[in-house]
Design an enzyme around this catalytic site. Structure first.
Site, PDB file in Angstrom:
ATOM      1  N   GLU A 287       0.850  -1.198   0.000  1.00 11.08           N
ATOM      2  CA  GLU A 287       0.000   0.000   0.000  1.00 11.08           C
ATOM      3  C   GLU A 287       0.879   1.239   0.000  1.00 11.08           C
ATOM      4  O   GLU A 287       1.852   1.317   0.754  1.00 11.08           O
ATOM      5  CB  GLU A 287      -0.913   0.002   1.238  1.00 11.08           C
ATOM      6  CG  GLU A 287      -1.807   1.243   1.306  1.00 11.08           C
ATOM      7  CD  GLU A 287      -2.941   1.098   2.303  1.00 11.08           C
ATOM      8  OE1 GLU A 287      -3.578   0.023   2.319  1.00 11.08           O
ATOM      9  OE2 GLU A 287      -3.191   2.050   3.052  1.00 11.08           O
TER      10      GLU A 287
ATOM     11  N   ALA B 164     -19.435   2.305   4.730  1.00  7.53           N
ATOM     12  CA  ALA B 164     -18.779   1.738   3.553  1.00  7.53           C
ATOM     13  C   ALA B 164     -19.720   0.849   2.732  1.00  7.53           C
ATOM     14  O   ALA B 164     -19.626   0.806   1.507  1.00  7.53           O
ATOM     15  CB  ALA B 164     -17.556   0.937   3.985  1.00  7.53           C
TER      16      ALA B 164
ATOM     17  N   GLN C 253       6.286   7.611  13.944  1.00  5.77           N
ATOM     18  CA  GLN C 253       5.205   6.745  13.457  1.00  5.77           C
ATOM     19  C   GLN C 253       4.372   6.157  14.592  1.00  5.77           C
ATOM     20  O   GLN C 253       3.208   5.849  14.402  1.00  5.77           O
ATOM     21  CB  GLN C 253       5.783   5.566  12.670  1.00  5.77           C
ATOM     22  CG  GLN C 253       6.263   5.936  11.290  1.00  5.77           C
ATOM     23  CD  GLN C 253       6.855   4.725  10.595  1.00  5.77           C
ATOM     24  OE1 GLN C 253       7.409   3.840  11.226  1.00  5.77           O
ATOM     25  NE2 GLN C 253       6.720   4.681   9.291  1.00  5.77           N
TER      26      GLN C 253
HETATM   27  N1  LIG Z   1      -8.236   6.388   3.347  1.00  2.00           N
HETATM   28  C1  LIG Z   1      -7.834   5.142   3.212  1.00  2.00           C
HETATM   29  O1  LIG Z   1      -7.242   4.785   2.173  1.00  2.00           O
HETATM   30  C2  LIG Z   1      -8.092   4.149   4.324  1.00  2.00           C
HETATM   31  C3  LIG Z   1      -8.915   4.474   5.383  1.00  2.00           C
HETATM   32  N2  LIG Z   1      -9.220   3.584   6.392  1.00  2.00           N
HETATM   33  C4  LIG Z   1     -10.105   3.982   7.527  1.00  2.00           C
HETATM   34  O2  LIG Z   1     -10.847   2.985   8.168  1.00  2.00           O
HETATM   35  C5  LIG Z   1     -12.014   3.557   8.824  1.00  2.00           C
HETATM   36  C6  LIG Z   1     -13.407   3.076   8.534  1.00  2.00           C
HETATM   37  O3  LIG Z   1     -13.612   2.750   7.202  1.00  2.00           O
HETATM   38  P1  LIG Z   1     -14.580   1.587   6.849  1.00  2.00           P
HETATM   39  O4  LIG Z   1     -14.136   0.335   7.449  1.00  2.00           O
HETATM   40  O5  LIG Z   1     -14.745   1.625   5.394  1.00  2.00           O
HETATM   41  O6  LIG Z   1     -15.925   2.076   7.568  1.00  2.00           O
HETATM   42  P2  LIG Z   1     -17.272   1.342   7.899  1.00  2.00           P
HETATM   43  O7  LIG Z   1     -18.362   2.241   7.435  1.00  2.00           O
HETATM   44  O8  LIG Z   1     -17.303  -0.043   7.392  1.00  2.00           O
HETATM   45  O9  LIG Z   1     -17.266   1.264   9.479  1.00  2.00           O
HETATM   46  C7  LIG Z   1     -17.197   2.404  10.304  1.00  2.00           C
HETATM   47  C8  LIG Z   1     -17.993   2.148  11.608  1.00  2.00           C
HETATM   48  O10 LIG Z   1     -19.399   2.063  11.331  1.00  2.00           O
HETATM   49  C9  LIG Z   1     -19.939   0.793  11.686  1.00  2.00           C
HETATM   50  N3  LIG Z   1     -20.827   0.378  10.581  1.00  2.00           N
HETATM   51  C10 LIG Z   1     -20.455  -0.081   9.361  1.00  2.00           C
HETATM   52  N4  LIG Z   1     -21.526  -0.310   8.574  1.00  2.00           N
HETATM   53  C11 LIG Z   1     -22.604   0.018   9.307  1.00  2.00           C
HETATM   54  C12 LIG Z   1     -23.996   0.020   9.025  1.00  2.00           C
HETATM   55  N5  LIG Z   1     -24.459  -0.338   7.842  1.00  2.00           N
HETATM   56  N6  LIG Z   1     -24.845   0.435  10.014  1.00  2.00           N
HETATM   57  C13 LIG Z   1     -24.355   0.830  11.224  1.00  2.00           C
HETATM   58  N7  LIG Z   1     -23.039   0.848  11.537  1.00  2.00           N
HETATM   59  C14 LIG Z   1     -22.168   0.458  10.593  1.00  2.00           C
HETATM   60  C15 LIG Z   1     -18.744  -0.125  11.851  1.00  2.00           C
HETATM   61  O11 LIG Z   1     -18.992  -1.151  12.794  1.00  2.00           O
HETATM   62  C16 LIG Z   1     -17.657   0.835  12.308  1.00  2.00           C
HETATM   63  O12 LIG Z   1     -17.725   1.063  13.693  1.00  2.00           O
HETATM   64  C17 LIG Z   1     -12.001   4.901   8.455  1.00  2.00           C
HETATM   65  O13 LIG Z   1     -11.510   5.487   9.588  1.00  2.00           O
HETATM   66  C18 LIG Z   1     -11.199   4.814   7.146  1.00  2.00           C
HETATM   67  O14 LIG Z   1     -10.781   6.018   6.699  1.00  2.00           O
HETATM   68  C19 LIG Z   1      -8.737   2.326   6.349  1.00  2.00           C
HETATM   69  C20 LIG Z   1      -7.919   1.924   5.328  1.00  2.00           C
HETATM   70  C21 LIG Z   1      -7.487   2.814   4.284  1.00  2.00           C
HETATM   71  N1  LIG Z   2      -8.054   5.151  10.321  1.00  2.00           N
HETATM   72  C1  LIG Z   2      -7.258   4.801   9.308  1.00  2.00           C
HETATM   73  N2  LIG Z   2      -7.099   5.656   8.279  1.00  2.00           N
HETATM   74  C2  LIG Z   2      -6.313   5.325   7.233  1.00  2.00           C
HETATM   75  O1  LIG Z   2      -6.197   6.138   6.294  1.00  2.00           O
HETATM   76  C3  LIG Z   2      -5.668   4.049   7.225  1.00  2.00           C
HETATM   77  C4  LIG Z   2      -5.866   3.210   8.341  1.00  2.00           C
HETATM   78  N3  LIG Z   2      -6.648   3.616   9.357  1.00  2.00           N
HETATM   79  N4  LIG Z   2      -5.270   2.007   8.418  1.00  2.00           N
HETATM   80  C5  LIG Z   2      -4.637   1.436   7.289  1.00  2.00           C
HETATM   81  C6  LIG Z   2      -3.986   2.445   6.444  1.00  2.00           C
HETATM   82  C7  LIG Z   2      -2.750   3.073   7.037  1.00  2.00           C
HETATM   83  N5  LIG Z   2      -2.772   4.377   6.432  1.00  2.00           N
HETATM   84  C8  LIG Z   2      -1.965   5.448   6.799  1.00  2.00           C
HETATM   85  C9  LIG Z   2      -1.315   5.462   8.017  1.00  2.00           C
HETATM   86  C10 LIG Z   2      -0.526   6.520   8.388  1.00  2.00           C
HETATM   87  C11 LIG Z   2      -0.387   7.608   7.545  1.00  2.00           C
HETATM   88  C12 LIG Z   2       0.494   8.754   7.937  1.00  2.00           C
HETATM   89  O2  LIG Z   2       1.197   8.692   8.918  1.00  2.00           O
HETATM   90  N6  LIG Z   2       0.502   9.840   7.159  1.00  2.00           N
HETATM   91  C13 LIG Z   2       1.280  11.022   7.430  1.00  2.00           C
HETATM   92  C14 LIG Z   2       2.293  11.230   6.354  1.00  2.00           C
HETATM   93  C15 LIG Z   2       3.464  10.369   6.558  1.00  2.00           C
HETATM   94  C16 LIG Z   2       4.589  10.713   5.605  1.00  2.00           C
HETATM   95  O3  LIG Z   2       4.465  11.621   4.764  1.00  2.00           O
HETATM   96  O4  LIG Z   2       5.599  10.010   5.681  1.00  2.00           O
HETATM   97  C17 LIG Z   2       0.391  12.244   7.469  1.00  2.00           C
HETATM   98  O5  LIG Z   2       0.811  13.218   8.084  1.00  2.00           O
HETATM   99  O6  LIG Z   2      -0.729  12.171   6.929  1.00  2.00           O
HETATM  100  C18 LIG Z   2      -1.038   7.584   6.310  1.00  2.00           C
HETATM  101  C19 LIG Z   2      -1.830   6.516   5.963  1.00  2.00           C
HETATM  102  C20 LIG Z   2      -3.920   4.493   5.576  1.00  2.00           C
HETATM  103  N7  LIG Z   2      -4.845   3.595   6.185  1.00  2.00           N
END
Ligand SMILES: NC(=O)C1=CN([C@@H]2O[C@H](COP(=O)(O)OP(=O)(O)OC[C@H]3O[C@@H](n4cnc5c(N)ncnc54)[C@H](O)[C@@H]3O)[C@@H](O)[C@H]2O)C=CC1
Ligand SMILES: Nc1nc(=O)c2c([nH]1)NC[C@@H]1CN(c3ccc(C(=O)N[C@@H](CCC(=O)O)C(=O)O)cc3)CN21
Length: 286
Positions: free
Chosen positions: A17, A124, A211
């Site tokens: 990732e 989600a 980190q």
């Molecule tokens: N920006 C990125 O690339 C990444 C972000 N994340 C982070 O992980 C976190 C959550 O993301 P998701 O797992 O996609 O969220 P999600 O919507 O699946 O879950 C979030 C919360 O809502 C609850 N929930 C889920 N579906 C529900 C429904 N239909 N009704 C009631 N409650 C429900 C879950 O139990 C959980 O507590 C975020 O904080 C997300 O940003 C994680 C990996 C990568």
């Molecule tokens: N709640 C949550 N949000 C996320 O975006 C997320 C997760 N969990 N878990 C899995 C991965 C891990 N991810 C991460 C974790 C840490 C940073 C972070 O430390 N970002 C720094 C920049 C670091 C750098 O530039 O080296 C920042 O300041 O945003 C980013 C994405 C994205 N994903």
């Protein structure tokens, strides 16, 4: 290539990732990073979308597209929905399709204080339904071995996880964790709940002091004794923390592989040196 099909034919699936650079000027560097990572022949590389609440970037689609075009590696584009309207999501799905991207990680996204929440999507599973309805994209989702911090308990979180599967999510990637035992117990509960899709284990190597705080806050992951001991011993010795942080991740991954995990998803934090060092020490098991 459809990532869910990959999991049907290969075990373990090994993936990385990366996150888009904060500024457009960082794009060259991210392509150098991908080039270095490509030596490990990962099965796919995922690109975050507004990761950690950082919505400044919008280059997920462009980077994912180039992972395929320039490096011949399968991309997985993340897509979050909590700060998006239906129109925004429709537009982004269209861009993915046009860029020949076949796989998307459907996420709610982090709720950031001060960032406006739009009302079209709350969870989600709602995004997954829309992606399913509106495209031929393969859908992956996130899961939480220790429960999502907004859930009352793990049981409730796993019940909610079922909505994602119902909405078309075919593979799950876990939140990072440092205690494999918690992952194994989670997997038992997930299977008992009737969820049978592949679950890839998300592993983040901790190689510097900065980190630790950020990662723990983002993930809420619990820190086993062995981990806090390592931090305690080496937090003021950057070189030793770097080496032992890599070794901790290696030990974790080797144990997971020996337990027959479906996949390893390495959170590279855009650091190819760390990722390559880990790969060298696990490749005999891949
Ligand atoms: N920006 C990125 O690339 C990444 C972000 N994340 C982070 O992980 C976190 C959550 O993301 P998701 O797992 O996609 O969220 P999600 O919507 O699946 O879950 C979030 C919360 O809502 C609850 N929930 C889920 N579906 C529900 C429904 N239909 N009704 C009631 N409650 C429900 C879950 O139990 C959980 O507590 C975020 O904080 C997300 O940003 C994680 C990996 C990568
Ligand atoms: N709640 C949550 N949000 C996320 O975006 C997320 C997760 N969990 N878990 C899995 C991965 C891990 N991810 C991460 C974790 C840490 C940073 C972070 O430390 N970002 C720094 C920049 C670091 C750098 O530039 O080296 C920042 O300041 O945003 C980013 C994405 C994205 N994903």
């Amino acid at each position: 290539m459809k990532i869910p099909e990959l999991f049907e034919h290969k075990k373990p699936v090994f993936s990385f990732e990366i996150f888009p650079p904060k500024r457009q000027s960082g794009l060259d560097k991210i392509y150098d990073t991908i080039e270095k990572l490509s030596v490990c022949q990962p099965d796919f590389i995922s690109v975050t979308y507004g990761a950690g609440g950082n919505m400044a970037d919008n280059s997920t689609c462009e980077i994912a597209s180039n992972i395929k075009k320039r490096f011949g590696i399968e991309p997985l584009a993340h897509l979050t929905c909590v700060n998006s309207s239906m129109e925004d999501v429709t537009e982004m799905i269209g861009r993915f399709a046009k860029a020949d991207i076949e796989n998307v990680l459907a996420l709610r996204g982090d709720i950031v204080p001060g960032e406006a929440i739009k009302k079209d999507f709350s969870h989600a599973n709602e995004l997954a339904i829309e992606v399913q309805r509106n495209s031929g994209l393969q859908i992956l989702g996130a899961c939480y071995p220790e429960g999502h911090y907004e859930s009352k308990n793990l049981r409730e979180d796993i019940q909610n996880l079922k909505y994602k599967i119902g909405a078309g999510v075919k593979v799950l990637i876990t939140q990072l964790f440092f205690d494999n035992q918690l992952f194994y117990e989670f997997l038992v509960q997930v299977r008992n709940a009737g969820i049978h899709v592949p679950v890839s284990a998300g592993i983040m190597p901790i190689v510097n002091k900065k980190q630790i705080e950020k990662t723990v806050a983002l993930s809420g992951a619990s820190l086993p004794h062995e981990f806090t001991k390592m931090i305690g011993l080496y937090e003021n010795d950057p070189e030793e923390l770097y080496n032992h942080g890599i070794q901790y991740a290696v030990d974790q991954i080797r144990d997971l592989l020996e337990h027959g995990v479906d996949g390893i998803h390495l959170y590279t934090m855009n650091n190819p040196d760390v990722s390559l060092a880990i790969y060298e020490k696990i490749k005999d098991l891949l």
